[in-house]
Enzyme design. Structure first.
Site, PDB file in Angstrom:
ATOM      1  CB  THR A  45      -0.962  -0.033   1.202  1.00  0.00           C
ATOM      2  OG1 THR A  45      -0.211  -0.216   2.400  1.00  0.00           O
ATOM      3  CG2 THR A  45      -1.983  -1.151   1.043  1.00  0.00           C
ATOM      4  CB  VAL A  47       0.376   5.474   4.702  1.00  0.00           C
ATOM      5  CG1 VAL A  47       0.892   5.963   6.055  1.00  0.00           C
ATOM      6  CG2 VAL A  47      -0.328   6.613   3.971  1.00  0.00           C
ATOM      7  CB  CYS A  48       1.724   0.183   5.035  1.00  0.00           C
ATOM      8  SG  CYS A  48      -0.025   0.202   5.483  1.00  0.00           S
ATOM      9  N   PRO A  49       4.491   1.306   3.960  1.00  0.00           N
ATOM     10  CG  PRO A  49       5.024   1.563   1.701  1.00  0.00           C
ATOM     11  CD  PRO A  49       3.869   1.298   2.620  1.00  0.00           C
ATOM     12  CG  LEU A  52       5.777  -1.355   8.281  1.00  0.00           C
ATOM     13  CD1 LEU A  52       5.622  -2.757   7.737  1.00  0.00           C
ATOM     14  CD2 LEU A  52       5.421  -1.325   9.754  1.00  0.00           C
TER      15      LEU A  52
END
Length: 199
Positions: A45, A47-49, A52
């Site tokens: 997706t 925003v997720c990377p 993390l």
């Protein structure tokens, strides 16, 4: 019963991708340590990377604080593996250094109150669990906005300070290590202004 700070964190066991292999990981594996649970919607997706990888860039500092990170989404361990290889490893050398766990059907997300039934995804839930297995803070953010890792680390340090003081000191707003803490008691009631410098 809803999950909130001050309650024991529910245990779980999930398959995950960690250290180059697929393996089972339980929350109870980390008994006696601080644990940061990081729920996120999905691999591949947008925003997720960024979240993390930002956490991964501070991972050494988190480990020095005796904090373990567990990242949890609804993706399978195989998807986690491919994501590490084709995207995360391009953003930070070696990919993220902590487990990516697979919460299929949002089973654990439901336990922690972060699962969005309509979307079939976990929201951005963050939980700090102390070495006794008690939740010290929780934060749930809707999918479009990422977390502030600097603030997560500030809060971790604050809760660790309170624990080290045996609960005799509490941390006021904006507290950073080295700043004044407060010692609750009758003498302080009505006189916080005398000791708190919000600078």
């Amino acid at each position: 019963m809803s999950i909130r700070p001050g309650l024991k964190a529910p245990d779980f066991e999930l398959d995950g991708f960690y250290n180059g292999k697929i393996q089972k990981i339980s929350l109870s594996d980390y008994k006696g340590k601080w644990v940061l649970l990081v729920f996120y919607p999905a691999d591949f997706t947008f925003v997720c990377p960024t979240e993390l990888v930002t956490i991964a860039r501070r991972y050494k500092e988190l480990r020095e604080l005796d904090v373990e990170v567990l990242a949890i989404s609804i993706d399978t361990p195989f998807v986690h593996k491919v994501w590490q290889e084709v995207e995360l490893s391009k953003m930070i050398e070696g990919g993220v250094p902590y487990p990516l766990l697979s919460d299929l059907a949002g089973k654990v997300g439901k336990l922690y109150g972060v699962y969005d039934e309509d979307e079939g995804l976990n929201l951005r839930g963050t939980f700090l669990i102390d070495p006794d297995g008690v939740i010290q803070f929780s934060d749930i953010v809707n999918a479009p906005v990422g977390r502030n890792v600097e603030e997560l680390i500030r809060r971790i340090k604050a809760f660790q300070h309170v624990r080290q003081s045996g609960g005799q000191e509490v941390c006021p707003a904006q507290w950073e290590p080295g700043k004044n803490t407060l010692k609750p008691g009758a003498d302080l009631a009505g006189k916080v202004f005398e000791v708190w410098n919000n600078g």
